[in-house]
Design an enzyme around this catalytic site. Structure first.
Site, PDB file in Angstrom:
ATOM      1  N   ARG A 260       0.841  -1.199   0.000  1.00 32.99           N
ATOM      2  CA  ARG A 260       0.000   0.000   0.000  1.00 32.99           C
ATOM      3  C   ARG A 260       0.874   1.246   0.000  1.00 32.99           C
ATOM      4  O   ARG A 260       1.866   1.316   0.732  1.00 32.99           O
ATOM      5  CB  ARG A 260      -0.936   0.003   1.207  1.00 32.99           C
ATOM      6  CG  ARG A 260      -1.888  -1.182   1.197  1.00 32.99           C
ATOM      7  CD  ARG A 260      -2.886  -1.151   2.320  1.00 32.99           C
ATOM      8  NE  ARG A 260      -3.677  -2.386   2.336  1.00 32.99           N
ATOM      9  CZ  ARG A 260      -4.612  -2.682   3.228  1.00 32.99           C
ATOM     10  NH1 ARG A 260      -4.877  -1.812   4.185  1.00 32.99           N
ATOM     11  NH2 ARG A 260      -5.273  -3.817   3.161  1.00 32.99           N
ATOM     12  N   ARG A 275       2.145   1.247  10.215  1.00 29.54           N
ATOM     13  CA  ARG A 275       1.661   1.661   8.903  1.00 29.54           C
ATOM     14  C   ARG A 275       2.803   1.516   7.896  1.00 29.54           C
ATOM     15  O   ARG A 275       3.643   2.389   7.761  1.00 29.54           O
ATOM     16  CB  ARG A 275       1.153   3.103   8.957  1.00 29.54           C
ATOM     17  CG  ARG A 275       0.224   3.481   7.811  1.00 29.54           C
ATOM     18  CD  ARG A 275      -0.320   4.883   8.018  1.00 29.54           C
ATOM     19  NE  ARG A 275      -1.161   4.974   9.201  1.00 29.54           N
ATOM     20  CZ  ARG A 275      -2.457   4.663   9.226  1.00 29.54           C
ATOM     21  NH1 ARG A 275      -3.047   4.208   8.136  1.00 29.54           N
ATOM     22  NH2 ARG A 275      -3.145   4.788  10.338  1.00 29.54           N
ATOM     23  N   GLU A 347      -6.631  -1.086  15.222  1.00 24.77           N
ATOM     24  CA  GLU A 347      -7.261  -2.048  14.310  1.00 24.77           C
ATOM     25  C   GLU A 347      -6.281  -3.152  13.914  1.00 24.77           C
ATOM     26  O   GLU A 347      -5.134  -2.890  13.567  1.00 24.77           O
ATOM     27  CB  GLU A 347      -7.747  -1.336  13.042  1.00 24.77           C
ATOM     28  CG  GLU A 347      -8.362  -2.277  12.019  1.00 24.77           C
ATOM     29  CD  GLU A 347      -8.403  -1.692  10.616  1.00 24.77           C
ATOM     30  OE1 GLU A 347      -8.435  -2.483   9.658  1.00 24.77           O
ATOM     31  OE2 GLU A 347      -8.365  -0.448  10.476  1.00 24.77           O
ATOM     32  N   SER A 350     -10.421  -6.241   9.867  1.00 26.49           N
ATOM     33  CA  SER A 350     -11.630  -5.581   9.379  1.00 26.49           C
ATOM     34  C   SER A 350     -12.405  -6.613   8.573  1.00 26.49           C
ATOM     35  O   SER A 350     -11.907  -7.131   7.576  1.00 26.49           O
ATOM     36  CB  SER A 350     -11.252  -4.387   8.498  1.00 26.49           C
ATOM     37  OG  SER A 350     -12.374  -3.590   8.216  1.00 26.49           O
ATOM     38  N   ARG A 388       0.683  -6.517  12.691  1.00 27.74           N
ATOM     39  CA  ARG A 388       0.045  -5.900  13.856  1.00 27.74           C
ATOM     40  C   ARG A 388      -0.118  -6.901  15.000  1.00 27.74           C
ATOM     41  O   ARG A 388      -0.086  -6.516  16.167  1.00 27.74           O
ATOM     42  CB  ARG A 388      -1.285  -5.265  13.457  1.00 27.74           C
ATOM     43  CG  ARG A 388      -1.075  -4.072  12.535  1.00 27.74           C
ATOM     44  CD  ARG A 388      -2.249  -3.128  12.479  1.00 27.74           C
ATOM     45  NE  ARG A 388      -1.888  -1.913  11.755  1.00 27.74           N
ATOM     46  CZ  ARG A 388      -2.635  -0.812  11.707  1.00 27.74           C
ATOM     47  NH1 ARG A 388      -3.792  -0.777  12.364  1.00 27.74           N
ATOM     48  NH2 ARG A 388      -2.238   0.247  11.026  1.00 27.74           N
TER      49      ARG A 388
END
Length: 423
Positions: A260, A275, A347, A350, A388
């Protein structure tokens, strides 16, 4: 993507649904374009019928040795009109499809109102937060002190937002991914799948990344795209297919690197691994019938929760509000894991029900018996983000001397090792 027929049937309801996402009414513009498109198609069909009738008249005139010049002039004028419409109808169809492709999914009625993450609703908490008798550190402080997490080396190779892991931390990351795959394939009915990391435009369009989110992606010089999640590859396996209802639900999973660009995230989570441009994730995808998708959504979310519970990581389940629900999703649950170094939840998974939104974009259908094919419902979720999970383990299992206790369920993946100490 939306069905223009549904918008024709309830334009006001469609606009009201988009208003929940803060989008101005658009049905009038869509329906006007649709009317022009349908009028062009209807006119083309009428001219085709007129030309066919004229051809018969010319044939009869020639058999009777009559003058056909006027009829042929009329035919020439018809051809010119048809040529113009043959270009106009596809142009209008392309414009309509382009407009529809940029409109997000309508939200489930259960989705709460709200403009951003502050409007998300806590559904449940699980686990007890550990009480520390010493000042807790963040994951990057722990990893660097162990000599097993190297951000400078990664920056030398690729720039910011990359990480090099070494030794026991590299193995711990691998162990987490293997553990997740084993649980999902042996207990939750998902089939492990190896998929391409490079995909074409059609695949990115099918799951909703294109055209709206091109800036969030990495594209290669030959026009293909690095996947931002294995959802793209896994879900598109159903593209263009008509699946027998008896084969549904299809549940598939993959552990892949994800890529990403993190466009728009400048200044956010610049330290550590939260991130990244490249990270590993176990993805869960379900393809099912409309009748079963809501139950499948709860089932998928529970599968992801099981991973966190086995690792004994405190978490909470959130129902995302209207302003925080993703482009393709009708309803999303986020799982947020407790990270004591930041004293907050972050988070880690999801899980979303896309309903028929993606299926319509990729023409993925199923057939029950001899009936007409209908669009499947697609769902996807992180089962969970490996990087994560590594962060959460480091911070929740840290010891005063800087060592890390390895969760019991990972011991067999670590060759029996129970603690990570400095290299």
């Amino acid at each position: 993507m939306h069905d223009i027929k549904t918008i024709r049937e309830d334009a006001a309801g469609f606009d009201a649904g988009l208003a929940r996402r803060g989008i101005m009414p658009i049905s009038t513009e869509l329906l006007e374009l649709d009317e022009r498109r349908r009028a062009a198609v209807a006119q083309l069909q009428a001219l085709q019928a007129e030309r066919n009738a004229l051809a018969k008249r010319i044939g009869e005139a020639k058999r009777n040795k009559a003058d056909t010049s006027a009829l042929e002039e009329e035919g020439s004028a018809l051809r010119e009109q048809m040529e113009a419409l043959n270009a106009e109808a596809p142009r209008l169809d392309s414009l309509l499809r382009d407009m529809l492709s940029k409109i997000p999914n309508l939200l489930d009625p259960a989705v709460p109102e709200g403009k951003d993450e502050n409007g998300n609703k806590v559904i449940k908490h699980w686990g007890s937060k550990r009480e520390f008798s010493f000042p807790v550190k963040q994951h990057f402080e722990l990893g660097e002190a162990l000599g097993l997490m190297d951000f400078a080396g990664a920056a030398k190779l690729a720039g910011s937002r990359f990480t090099v892991l070494r030794g026991a931390l590299a193995r711990l990351e691998r162990a987490l991914g293997q553990f997740m795959l084993d649980v999902h394939t042996t207990e939750h009915g998902y089939s492990e799948t190896t998929v391409p990391l490079l995909v074409n435009d059609a695949a990115m369009f099918g799951t909703g990344q294109l055209p709206k989110f091109a800036e969030d992606l990495f594209q290669t010089t030959d026009g293909r795209w690095l996947i931002p999640t294995a959802e793209v590859s896994l879900t598109n396996l159903a593209a263009g297919e008509i699946l027998p209802a008896a084969k549904l639900p299809i549940r598939i999973t993959a552990l892949t690197p994800c890529f990403r660009s993190e466009a728009g995230s400048a200044g956010r989570d610049v330290r550590g691994m939260l991130r990244q441009h490249q990270f590993n994730k176990v993805e869960l995808v379900s393809i099912t019938t409309p009748e079963e998708s809501e139950a499948e959504h709860d089932r998928m979310t529970r599968a992801a929760e099981t991973i966190l519970e086995r690792l004994e990581l405190p978490y909470r389940r959130m129902l995302l509000c209207a302003g925080d629900t993703g482009f393709s999703a009708a309803k999303t649950y986020d799982l947020e894991v407790w990270v004591p170094g930041q004293q907050t939840y972050r988070e880690i998974s999801s899980c979303s029900n896309m309903r028929a939104f993606q299926a319509r974009r990729m023409n993925a259908r199923y057939r029950a018996g001899e009936g007409k094919p209908d669009f499947v419902h697609t769902l996807n979720g992180s089962g969970v983000a490996v990087g994560r999970a590594l962060i959460a383990v480091l911070e929740n299992y840290q010891n005063e001397d800087g060592s890390i206790t390895i969760p019991g369920v990972l011991h067999r993946y670590m060759g029996g090792q129970e603690t990570i100490t400095a290299a």
